[in-house]
Write an enzyme that holds these catalytic residues in place. Sequence first.
Site, PDB file in Angstrom:
ATOM      1  N   GLY A 157       0.865  -1.264  -0.208  1.00 54.14           N
ATOM      2  CA  GLY A 157      -0.081   0.002  -0.025  1.00 54.14           C
ATOM      3  C   GLY A 157       0.991   1.328  -0.017  1.00 54.14           C
ATOM      4  O   GLY A 157       2.030   1.257  -0.469  1.00 54.14           O
ATOM      5  N   ARG A 158       0.332   2.423   0.558  1.00 58.00           N
ATOM      6  CA  ARG A 158       1.118   3.262   0.583  1.00 58.00           C
ATOM      7  C   ARG A 158       2.348   3.378   1.317  1.00 58.00           C
ATOM      8  O   ARG A 158       3.464   4.047   0.670  1.00 58.00           O
ATOM      9  CB  ARG A 158       0.359   4.791   1.102  1.00 58.00           C
ATOM     10  N   ILE A 159       2.445   2.823   2.507  1.00 58.53           N
ATOM     11  CA  ILE A 159       3.410   2.681   3.368  1.00 58.53           C
ATOM     12  C   ILE A 159       4.582   1.805   2.506  1.00 58.53           C
ATOM     13  O   ILE A 159       5.686   2.161   2.689  1.00 58.53           O
ATOM     14  CB  ILE A 159       3.204   2.389   4.814  1.00 58.53           C
ATOM     15  N   THR A 172       5.476  -3.627  11.678  1.00 58.35           N
ATOM     16  CA  THR A 172       5.194  -2.429  12.203  1.00 58.35           C
ATOM     17  C   THR A 172       3.627  -2.234  11.629  1.00 58.35           C
ATOM     18  O   THR A 172       3.089  -1.158  11.567  1.00 58.35           O
ATOM     19  CB  THR A 172       6.022  -1.294  11.236  1.00 58.35           C
ATOM     20  N   ARG A 193       0.255  -4.981  12.353  1.00 66.07           N
ATOM     21  CA  ARG A 193      -0.733  -5.092  13.382  1.00 66.07           C
ATOM     22  C   ARG A 193      -0.262  -6.501  14.013  1.00 66.07           C
ATOM     23  O   ARG A 193       0.314  -7.472  13.437  1.00 66.07           O
ATOM     24  CB  ARG A 193      -2.034  -5.500  13.062  1.00 66.07           C
ATOM     25  N   GLU A 204      -1.739  -5.230  23.223  1.00 68.85           N
ATOM     26  CA  GLU A 204      -0.968  -4.256  23.693  1.00 68.85           C
ATOM     27  C   GLU A 204      -1.881  -3.513  24.579  1.00 68.85           C
ATOM     28  O   GLU A 204      -3.019  -3.427  24.669  1.00 68.85           O
ATOM     29  CB  GLU A 204      -0.916  -3.131  22.284  1.00 68.85           C
ATOM     30  N   HIS A 261       4.553   0.323  19.635  1.00 63.58           N
ATOM     31  CA  HIS A 261       3.521   0.687  18.650  1.00 63.58           C
ATOM     32  C   HIS A 261       3.645   2.208  18.403  1.00 63.58           C
ATOM     33  O   HIS A 261       2.819   3.173  18.576  1.00 63.58           O
ATOM     34  CB  HIS A 261       2.109   0.572  19.005  1.00 63.58           C
TER      35      HIS A 261
HETATM   36  C1  GLV Z   1      -1.353   2.908  13.361  1.00 60.92           C
HETATM   37  O1  GLV Z   1      -0.909   1.705  13.833  1.00 60.92           O
HETATM   38  C2  GLV Z   1      -2.184   3.170  12.464  1.00 60.92           C
HETATM   39  O2  GLV Z   1      -2.986   2.445  12.068  1.00 60.92           O
HETATM   40  O3  GLV Z   1      -2.336   4.351  12.124  1.00 60.92           O
END
Ligand code: GLV
Length: 322
Positions: free
Chosen positions: A156-158, A236, A238, A267, A286
Amino acid sequence: MKSTVYITRKLPDNVVDKLSCHFNVRMWKEESIQVPREVLLKEIEDVEGLLCLLTDIIDKEVLDLACNLKVISNLAVGYNNIDLDSAVCRGIVVTNTPGVLTETTADLTFALLMATARRLVESSDFLRKGEWGAWSPMQLTGQDINNATIGIIGLGRIGEALVKRAKGFDMEVLYFNRKRKTELERELGIQYAELKDLLKRSDYVCLLLPYSNEVHHLIGKEELKQMKKEAILINTARGGLVDEDALYHALVEGQIWAAGMDVFEKEPVSVDHPLLTLPNVVTLPHIGSASINTRIAMANLAADNIVNVLNGAEPLTPVMLK
Ligand code: GLV
C-alpha cells in the site's frame, strides 16, 4: 441544536478547539490511560460524532447503544478495531487517517529494520552495562542491509514509501500483495513474488498489510520455517499478523535470525512477554507514526472528518467497504 462529539483521549488544545467551534465536545482527559469500557458505553449513547483511537474497540455492543451516531473518526490508518459492517449497516460513516502518516511510518519501519540488523539496542546495552572489554573483530556483528533482499508483504502507501528507502540502500525488492501492481513494478523496479517464494528469498520480511480475520497469524510456524536462517522479520502493521508463540520458538531454535516488532497481538505488551527476553528481538511500543508533526496532522485530519460529516459535507478520508 449543536451536535455532540466524544473524544476518547486527550488531544492537543487546537484540535479540540477546532471541534468546539462547531460542537459540544466531551473528552476522556487522560493521556496515558485508556478510556474504560464502561465510560465509553455510557458516553456513546447520545453523541453524533466519535473520535477514537486504535485501542478503542468499537464493536456491536458499542454501536447498539449509539442512538445518534453519524461518524466514527479513527485516529489511525488501520481500522480493525471497528466493526465496519455493523457501522455501515447503521448508516454511520467511518473515517481513518491515511496519507499523512505514510512517510513517517516508512521511516520507522526502516529504522527498526536497521536497528535489528545491526543490533543497535543490544550494542548500546552492552556498552552501558560495562561489557565493552576490548574491540574485537566479530563482536556484535550483524547483517548487511545494503544489497540485501527485502520482501514487503502489503504494498500500500507505506509499502511503496518503504521501497524508496530500500532502493536507497541498493536492496533488491520483492513484494506480495493481494492485488498485483504491474505498473508499479516497472516504475519502482520491484518484483512480485508469491508469499512462499518471498519468504524463501528475502533477507528481510516486512509486514505492512492491514489486519483482518483473513490474515490472522499470516506468519506462523510453517511460514517461519520457509524463511532463511539469516532472515529478519519486521512487523510495523498489526500484532495479530504474527503467531508470537511460533515466532518465539523460531528465534530460540535459530530458524530465523532476529525480529523487530513495533506491534503485538495484545497491547500494551506485558514486560514478561517471552519475546522481550530475547536479545535478537527489538521491541517498540507501537510508535510507527509517532513523530510530532505526523501525530498532529493525524489528529487534525480526524477532527476535520468529523466537522465535514456533521456539517453535511463529504468526509475527507472515508474508509471504503471492500
Ligand atoms: C497505526 O498503527 C495506524 O494504524 O495508524
